[in-house]
Design an enzyme around this catalytic site. Structure first.
Site, PDB file in Angstrom:
ATOM      1  N   SER A  17       6.162  15.627 -16.922  1.00 10.76           N
ATOM      2  CA  SER A  17       5.078  14.640 -16.772  1.00 10.76           C
ATOM      3  C   SER A  17       3.714  15.205 -17.147  1.00 10.76           C
ATOM      4  O   SER A  17       3.345  16.318 -16.778  1.00 10.76           O
ATOM      5  CB  SER A  17       5.025  14.150 -15.321  1.00 10.76           C
ATOM      6  OG  SER A  17       3.911  13.312 -15.161  1.00 10.76           O
ATOM      7  N   THR A  64       7.442   7.432 -11.621  1.00  8.84           N
ATOM      8  CA  THR A  64       8.098   7.398 -12.920  1.00  8.84           C
ATOM      9  C   THR A  64       9.606   7.354 -12.717  1.00  8.84           C
ATOM     10  O   THR A  64      10.096   7.255 -11.583  1.00  8.84           O
ATOM     11  CB  THR A  64       7.587   8.536 -13.831  1.00  8.84           C
ATOM     12  OG1 THR A  64       8.121   8.331 -15.136  1.00  8.84           O
ATOM     13  CG2 THR A  64       7.961   9.919 -13.338  1.00  8.84           C
ATOM     14  N   LYS A  68      10.845   3.497 -10.395  1.00  9.10           N
ATOM     15  CA  LYS A  68       9.875   2.401 -10.584  1.00  9.10           C
ATOM     16  C   LYS A  68      10.315   1.066  -9.994  1.00  9.10           C
ATOM     17  O   LYS A  68       9.484   0.228  -9.679  1.00  9.10           O
ATOM     18  CB  LYS A  68       9.603   2.193 -12.082  1.00  9.10           C
ATOM     19  CG  LYS A  68       8.683   3.226 -12.691  1.00  9.10           C
ATOM     20  CD  LYS A  68       8.323   2.801 -14.100  1.00  9.10           C
ATOM     21  CE  LYS A  68       7.427   3.789 -14.779  1.00  9.10           C
ATOM     22  NZ  LYS A  68       6.884   3.256 -16.035  1.00  9.10           N
ATOM     23  N   ASP A 104       0.792  -0.360 -16.590  1.00 10.22           N
ATOM     24  CA  ASP A 104       1.230  -0.182 -17.986  1.00 10.22           C
ATOM     25  C   ASP A 104       0.651  -1.257 -18.912  1.00 10.22           C
ATOM     26  O   ASP A 104       0.306  -0.978 -20.062  1.00 10.22           O
ATOM     27  CB  ASP A 104       2.764  -0.209 -18.088  1.00 10.22           C
ATOM     28  CG  ASP A 104       3.389   1.089 -17.595  1.00 10.22           C
ATOM     29  OD1 ASP A 104       2.701   2.122 -17.620  1.00 10.22           O
ATOM     30  OD2 ASP A 104       4.558   1.059 -17.186  1.00 10.22           O
ATOM     31  N   GLY A 130      12.825  -3.333 -28.815  1.00 10.36           N
ATOM     32  CA  GLY A 130      13.256  -2.793 -27.528  1.00 10.36           C
ATOM     33  C   GLY A 130      13.054  -3.793 -26.413  1.00 10.36           C
ATOM     34  O   GLY A 130      12.275  -4.750 -26.554  1.00 10.36           O
ATOM     35  N   GLY A 133      11.814  -1.031 -19.804  1.00 11.46           N
ATOM     36  CA  GLY A 133      10.681  -1.191 -18.887  1.00 11.46           C
ATOM     37  C   GLY A 133       9.364  -1.373 -19.626  1.00 11.46           C
ATOM     38  O   GLY A 133       8.551  -2.236 -19.267  1.00 11.46           O
ATOM     39  N   ALA A 134       9.142  -0.580 -20.657  1.00 15.73           N
ATOM     40  CA  ALA A 134       7.869  -0.656 -21.391  1.00 15.73           C
ATOM     41  C   ALA A 134       7.716  -2.002 -22.094  1.00 15.73           C
ATOM     42  O   ALA A 134       6.607  -2.543 -22.179  1.00 15.73           O
ATOM     43  CB  ALA A 134       7.794   0.481 -22.401  1.00 15.73           C
ATOM     44  N   TYR A 221       4.602   9.017 -28.229  1.00 16.22           N
ATOM     45  CA  TYR A 221       3.436   9.815 -28.633  1.00 16.22           C
ATOM     46  C   TYR A 221       3.787  11.278 -28.922  1.00 16.22           C
ATOM     47  O   TYR A 221       2.913  12.107 -29.143  1.00 16.22           O
ATOM     48  CB  TYR A 221       2.310   9.725 -27.587  1.00 16.22           C
ATOM     49  CG  TYR A 221       2.751  10.175 -26.213  1.00 16.22           C
ATOM     50  CD1 TYR A 221       2.759  11.520 -25.865  1.00 16.22           C
ATOM     51  CD2 TYR A 221       3.199   9.257 -25.280  1.00 16.22           C
ATOM     52  CE1 TYR A 221       3.193  11.937 -24.622  1.00 16.22           C
ATOM     53  CE2 TYR A 221       3.639   9.661 -24.037  1.00 16.22           C
ATOM     54  CZ  TYR A 221       3.620  11.007 -23.722  1.00 16.22           C
ATOM     55  OH  TYR A 221       4.069  11.419 -22.493  1.00 16.22           O
ATOM     56  N   GLY A 242       0.517   6.094 -29.641  1.00 16.26           N
ATOM     57  CA  GLY A 242       0.908   5.801 -28.261  1.00 16.26           C
ATOM     58  C   GLY A 242       0.168   6.590 -27.193  1.00 16.26           C
ATOM     59  O   GLY A 242       0.264   6.252 -26.009  1.00 16.26           O
TER      60      GLY A 242
HETATM   61  P1  ATR Z   1      11.859   2.431 -20.766  1.00 15.60           P
HETATM   62  O1  ATR Z   1      12.000   1.876 -19.368  1.00 15.60           O
HETATM   63  O2  ATR Z   1      11.072   3.711 -20.800  1.00 15.60           O
HETATM   64  O3  ATR Z   1      11.387   1.427 -21.760  1.00 15.60           O
HETATM   65  P2  ATR Z   1      14.692   2.123 -21.218  1.00 15.60           P
HETATM   66  O4  ATR Z   1      14.739   1.037 -20.229  1.00 15.60           O
HETATM   67  O5  ATR Z   1      15.764   3.128 -21.194  1.00 15.60           O
HETATM   68  O6  ATR Z   1      13.327   2.924 -21.157  1.00 15.60           O
HETATM   69  O7  ATR Z   1      14.587   1.444 -22.675  1.00 15.60           O
HETATM   70  C1  ATR Z   1      14.763   2.150 -23.803  1.00 15.60           C
HETATM   71  C2  ATR Z   1      14.792   1.186 -24.991  1.00 15.60           C
HETATM   72  O8  ATR Z   1      15.156   1.936 -26.151  1.00 15.60           O
HETATM   73  C3  ATR Z   1      15.828   0.072 -24.842  1.00 15.60           C
HETATM   74  O9  ATR Z   1      15.354  -1.085 -25.500  1.00 15.60           O
HETATM   75  C4  ATR Z   1      17.037   0.660 -25.588  1.00 15.60           C
HETATM   76  O10 ATR Z   1      17.955  -0.278 -26.077  1.00 15.60           O
HETATM   77  P3  ATR Z   1      19.200  -0.773 -25.140  1.00 15.60           P
HETATM   78  O11 ATR Z   1      18.635  -1.841 -24.258  1.00 15.60           O
HETATM   79  O12 ATR Z   1      20.199  -1.276 -26.103  1.00 15.60           O
HETATM   80  O13 ATR Z   1      19.670   0.425 -24.385  1.00 15.60           O
HETATM   81  C5  ATR Z   1      16.336   1.356 -26.727  1.00 15.60           C
HETATM   82  N1  ATR Z   1      17.182   2.400 -27.340  1.00 15.60           N
HETATM   83  C6  ATR Z   1      17.462   3.615 -26.838  1.00 15.60           C
HETATM   84  N2  ATR Z   1      18.272   4.302 -27.684  1.00 15.60           N
HETATM   85  C7  ATR Z   1      18.530   3.474 -28.740  1.00 15.60           C
HETATM   86  C8  ATR Z   1      19.292   3.584 -29.960  1.00 15.60           C
HETATM   87  N3  ATR Z   1      19.967   4.712 -30.271  1.00 15.60           N
HETATM   88  N4  ATR Z   1      19.299   2.520 -30.812  1.00 15.60           N
HETATM   89  C9  ATR Z   1      18.619   1.389 -30.524  1.00 15.60           C
HETATM   90  N5  ATR Z   1      17.873   1.231 -29.388  1.00 15.60           N
HETATM   91  C10 ATR Z   1      17.827   2.260 -28.503  1.00 15.60           C
END
Ligand code: ATR
Length: 274
Positions: A17, A64, A68, A104, A130, A133-134, A221, A242
């Site tokens: 972190s 984190t 969360k 956020d 995506g 969470g973000a 980032y 980012g």
């Molecule tokens: P955060 O809360 O930090 O946003 P997360 O909930 O794990 O983290 O989300 C990660 C994002 O990256 C998700 O949209 C994930 O897609 P899935 O919902 O299908 O898991 C995406 N992601 C991670 N690895 C991926 C990959 N190899 N190809 C495509 N999308 C990916």
């Protein structure tokens, strides 16, 4: 020591972190009497360890991965914004009780406002890559800002579909394998996936047909200039990195605990990236 303000970030793991660097920089800059620690809390002992922070006189903490969502159950109150996003990343402790919010969305908006002040998200469709969470926090920011249409594309389509609850009339879900196509004519493209981050696979995408005035941003980032941003720059699109989202999302928590809204300075940016 009188008025010593204790704050922290909790997570598991936590050693990566950047929050202690950011907050301790601001504490020092503002000559405040306090400190901000990184505390590793295992999911099995969240309630007990949070009680310990209360007993130790903490003023508040950031949250984190992976706490969360689970922290919400321990809060006396979760504000409307955090409820809507479905996650709390900032807690204030008052008279032994926890009050949760989520910063956020603020971080995302301030990063864009500061680094692309002329950009108008009301001018066209936005594409969110995506649905984690973000993405929740980014989607909320776009809708609040008056975006006309948002396309969400995610590897797991069902997760994107959950986001329709925000505003079903403005959101469209499109399959991940059609991501190049959805970027055509986009006014705003935001990567909220972890793809492109150091140690993760590349984000394979073609954004060349976006609107010539489009803004492209990445919540990743590390590296600062991701391949997505490199590609955007090669086509002449405006880009925002980012790092600003990370720095700006930390400001409201600092203000809640210490009574001063701190500034994001080039010196701080350099410190965090070094
Ligand atoms: P955060 O809360 O930090 O946003 P997360 O909930 O794990 O983290 O989300 C990660 C994002 O990256 C998700 O949209 C994930 O897609 P899935 O919902 O299908 O898991 C995406 N992601 C991670 N690895 C991926 C990959 N190899 N190809 C495509 N999308 C990916």
């Amino acid at each position: 020591m009188p008025n010593f303000i204790k704050t922290a970030v909790i997570g598991h793991p936590i050693s990566h972190s950047k929050s202690p660097l950011i907050h301790n920089y601001w504490l020092k800059k503002n000559a405040l009497n306090g400190d901000y620690k990184a505390i590793d809390i295992h999911p099995d002992s969240l309630e007990k360890d949070v009680q310990q922070l209360i007993d130790d006189g903490y003023s508040g903490f950031n949250i984190t991965i992976p706490h969360k969502i689970t922290i919400m159950e321990l809060c006396e109150e979760v504000d409307t914004l955090a409820q809507k996003i479905g996650a709390v990343n900032t807690v204030t402790i008052k008279e032994g009780k926890l009050y949760g919010t989520n910063t956020d969305t603020y971080g995302f908006i301030q990063n864009i406002k500061t680094n692309a002040p002329k950009f108008d998200l009301r001018k066209g469709k936005a594409v969110i890559l995506g649905a984690g969470g973000a993405a929740n926090a980014v989607l909320y920011a776009l809708l609040e800002g008056g975006v006309p249409e948002v396309i969400i594309t995610n590897r797991t389509r069902a997760k994107a579909e959950e986001l329709i609850r925000f505003a079903s009339d403005k959101i469209k879900i499109i399959d991940w394998d059609r991501r190049n196509e959805v970027c055509e004519d986009a006014n705003f493209i935001i990567n909220t996936t972890a793809l492109g981050m150091v140690g993760k696979p590349e984000l394979e995408i073609d954004i060349s047909k976006a609107n010539p005035n489009a803004l492209i941003t990445d919540i990743v980032y590390a590296p600062l200039i991701t391949d997505l941003l490199k590609q955007a720059q090669s086509h002449g699109f405006k880009t925002v990195t980012g790092i600003g989202m990370l720095l700006h999302q930390a400001r409201p928590g600092f203000e809640l605990w210490n009574g001063i809204m701190p500034e994001v300075t080039p010196e701080l940016e350099k410190l965090i990236l070094s």
